[in-house]
Design an enzyme around this catalytic site. Structure first.
Site, PDB file in Angstrom:
ATOM      1  NE  ARG A   1      18.661  -4.727 -19.250  1.00 12.61           N
ATOM      2  CZ  ARG A   1      18.992  -3.912 -18.252  1.00 12.61           C
ATOM      3  NH1 ARG A   1      18.695  -2.626 -18.271  1.00 12.61           N
ATOM      4  NH2 ARG A   1      19.448  -4.296 -16.979  1.00 12.61           N
TER       5      ARG A   1
ATOM      6  CG  HIS B   1      23.878  -5.264 -13.188  1.00  8.50           C
ATOM      7  ND1 HIS B   1      22.855  -4.245 -12.697  1.00  8.50           N
ATOM      8  CD2 HIS B   1      24.977  -4.765 -12.720  1.00  8.50           C
ATOM      9  CE1 HIS B   1      23.305  -3.330 -11.966  1.00  8.50           C
ATOM     10  NE2 HIS B   1      24.973  -3.612 -12.036  1.00  8.50           N
TER      11      HIS B   1
ATOM     12  CE  LYS C   1      20.161  -8.248 -14.426  1.00  8.24           C
ATOM     13  NZ  LYS C   1      18.907  -7.607 -14.556  1.00  8.24           N
TER      14      LYS C   1
ATOM     15  CE1 TYR D   1      19.679  -5.371  -9.361  1.00  9.03           C
ATOM     16  CE2 TYR D   1      19.599  -7.912  -8.934  1.00  9.03           C
ATOM     17  CZ  TYR D   1      19.759  -6.608  -9.864  1.00  9.03           C
ATOM     18  OH  TYR D   1      20.099  -6.985 -11.167  1.00  9.03           O
TER      19      TYR D   1
ATOM     20  CB  THR E   1      15.015  -1.177 -16.601  1.00 12.10           C
ATOM     21  OG1 THR E   1      16.101  -0.195 -16.097  1.00 12.10           O
ATOM     22  CG2 THR E   1      14.651  -2.327 -15.611  1.00 12.10           C
TER      23      THR E   1
ATOM     24  CD  GLU F   1      26.355  -1.884  -9.256  1.00  7.58           C
ATOM     25  OE1 GLU F   1      26.626  -2.410 -10.335  1.00  7.58           O
ATOM     26  OE2 GLU F   1      25.157  -1.553  -9.013  1.00  7.58           O
TER      27      GLU F   1
ATOM     28  CG  ASN G   1      16.679  -6.948 -17.594  1.00 10.78           C
ATOM     29  OD1 ASN G   1      17.371  -7.899 -16.927  1.00 10.78           O
ATOM     30  ND2 ASN G   1      16.517  -5.809 -17.092  1.00 10.78           N
TER      31      ASN G   1
ATOM     32  CG  PHE H   1      10.107  -6.152  -9.124  1.00  7.63           C
ATOM     33  CD1 PHE H   1      11.747  -6.385  -8.929  1.00  7.63           C
ATOM     34  CD2 PHE H   1       9.820  -5.038  -9.314  1.00  7.63           C
ATOM     35  CE1 PHE H   1      12.542  -5.215  -9.248  1.00  7.63           C
ATOM     36  CE2 PHE H   1      10.514  -3.658  -9.459  1.00  7.63           C
ATOM     37  CZ  PHE H   1      11.902  -3.959  -9.276  1.00  7.63           C
TER      38      PHE H   1
ATOM     39  NE  ARG I   1      21.887   2.143 -16.553  1.00  3.72           N
ATOM     40  CZ  ARG I   1      21.055   1.482 -15.965  1.00  3.72           C
ATOM     41  NH1 ARG I   1      21.522   0.618 -15.180  1.00  3.72           N
ATOM     42  NH2 ARG I   1      19.905   1.893 -15.759  1.00  3.72           N
TER      43      ARG I   1
HETATM   44  P1  IDP Z   1      18.605  -1.793 -14.118  1.00  2.00           P
HETATM   45  O1  IDP Z   1      19.004  -3.152 -14.049  1.00  2.00           O
HETATM   46  O2  IDP Z   1      18.184  -1.270 -15.513  1.00  2.00           O
HETATM   47  O3  IDP Z   1      19.349  -0.769 -13.539  1.00  2.00           O
HETATM   48  P2  IDP Z   1      16.692  -1.501 -11.812  1.00  2.00           P
HETATM   49  O4  IDP Z   1      15.482  -0.516 -11.714  1.00  2.00           O
HETATM   50  O5  IDP Z   1      18.190  -1.233 -10.931  1.00  2.00           O
HETATM   51  O6  IDP Z   1      16.979  -1.460 -13.648  1.00  2.00           O
HETATM   52  O7  IDP Z   1      16.510  -2.924 -11.702  1.00  2.00           O
HETATM   53  C1  IDP Z   1      17.050  -3.960 -11.285  1.00  2.00           C
HETATM   54  C2  IDP Z   1      16.666  -5.235 -11.806  1.00  2.00           C
HETATM   55  O8  IDP Z   1      15.253  -5.594 -11.287  1.00  2.00           O
HETATM   56  C3  IDP Z   1      16.171  -5.110 -13.751  1.00  2.00           C
HETATM   57  O9  IDP Z   1      17.235  -5.299 -14.249  1.00  2.00           O
HETATM   58  C4  IDP Z   1      15.216  -6.251 -13.524  1.00  2.00           C
HETATM   59  O10 IDP Z   1      16.062  -7.481 -13.957  1.00  2.00           O
HETATM   60  C5  IDP Z   1      14.548  -6.197 -12.332  1.00  2.00           C
HETATM   61  N1  IDP Z   1      13.307  -5.670 -12.474  1.00  2.00           N
HETATM   62  C6  IDP Z   1      13.171  -4.099 -12.347  1.00  2.00           C
HETATM   63  N2  IDP Z   1      11.911  -3.660 -12.533  1.00  2.00           N
HETATM   64  C7  IDP Z   1      11.125  -4.940 -12.672  1.00  2.00           C
HETATM   65  C8  IDP Z   1       9.712  -5.480 -12.543  1.00  2.00           C
HETATM   66  O11 IDP Z   1       8.952  -4.445 -12.708  1.00  2.00           O
HETATM   67  N3  IDP Z   1       9.378  -6.593 -12.692  1.00  2.00           N
HETATM   68  C9  IDP Z   1      10.484  -7.756 -12.781  1.00  2.00           C
HETATM   69  N4  IDP Z   1      11.605  -7.404 -12.525  1.00  2.00           N
HETATM   70  C10 IDP Z   1      12.073  -6.194 -12.352  1.00  2.00           C
END
Ligand code: IDP
Length: 161
Positions: A113, A126, A20, A60, A102, A137, A123, A68, A96
Site C-alpha cells: 500500500r 487485502h 482488489k 466484510y 489500511t 476467509e 488500497n 463507507f 499484514r
Molecule cells: P484492512 O483492509 O486493512 O484489514 P479494514 O478496517 O478491515 O482494513 O477495512 C477493510 C477495507 O475497507 C479497507 O481495506 C478499505 O478498502 C476499506 N476502508 C476502510 N476504512 C475506510 C474508509 O474510511 N473509507 C473508505 N474505505 C475504507
C-alpha cells in the site's frame, strides 16, 4: 488451535490475500505475487473472479454499519479480483506487515500500500488480519479441493532426467 507446539514452527499457517479491482486494473498482480514468493511463502491457492455482493457481505460483515460500506461494496465489485492463499511460518502477521497500514497515507514505503496507493478507498490489496480471520476467509473464498498441498524441494531436479 493452530500454532506451534513445543517450539516447532507452524509452517502450515495460511492466510488469504486478494488483489482488489484497482490492483488488477493497474496490472499489479504480478508484482504482488512476486513479493510473497520472494519472501519465501508458498502459494497453495489462486483464482480470479468477479465477486458477488453476497460473498462480500460475508467477507466484510464486521464493517456493515460503517458509513463507507456501500462504497466499499461498489469498489470491490467494480471488476475482477485475484484471490490467493499463501502458506508459511507466521504468514498472517508477515503479510499484514508486507501489505501496510489500511490507510495508504500511513503505510510505510516498502509495503504494497505504501508503494502503490494513496487513498484508503483504493488500497490495492487485502490481507487477513488474524489467524481466526484467515481461517474464516479461506473457507469463504475457497473450496477445499482448490487448495493444494505440495512439497517444496530445494533442488529442481528430483526425478531422473
Ligand atoms: P484492512 O483492509 O486493512 O484489514 P479494514 O478496517 O478491515 O482494513 O477495512 C477493510 C477495507 O475497507 C479497507 O481495506 C478499505 O478498502 C476499506 N476502508 C476502510 N476504512 C475506510 C474508509 O474510511 N473509507 C473508505 N474505505 C475504507
Amino acid at each position: 488451535a493452530a500454532g506451534s507446539k513445543s517450539g516447532v514452527p507452524d509452517v502450515r499457517e495460511r492466510t488469504l490475500i486478494a488483489v482488489k479491482p484497482d490492483g488488477v486494473q493497474r496490472r499489479l498482480v504480478g508484482q504482488i505475487i512476486q513479493r510473497f514468493e520472494q519472501r519465501g511463502f508458498k502459494l497453495v491457492g489462486l483464482k480470479m473472479l468477479q465477486v458477488s455482493d453476497d460473498l462480500l457481505s460475508q467477507h466484510y460483515c464486521e464493517l456493515r454499519t460503517k458509513p463507507f460500506y456501500p462504497r466499499l461494496l461498489e469498489y470491490m465489485t467494480s471488476g475482477p479480483v485475484v484471490v490467493m492463499v499463501w502458506e508459511g511460518h507466521k504468514v498472517v502477521q508477515a503479510s499484514r506487515t508486507m501489505v501496510g497500514h489500511t490507510n495508504p497515507l500511513e503505510a510505510q514505503a516498502g509495503t504494497v500500500r505504501g508503494d502503490f496507493s494513496f487513498h484508503v478507498s483504493r488500497n490495492v490489496v487485502h490481507a487477513s488480519d488474524s489467524l481466526e480471520g484467515a481461517q474464516r476467509e479461506i473457507q469463504l473464498w475457497f473450496q477445499k479441493k482448490e487448495l493444494l498441498n505440495w512439497d517444496c524441494f530445494d533442488q529442481i531436479l528430483t526425478c531422473e532426467v
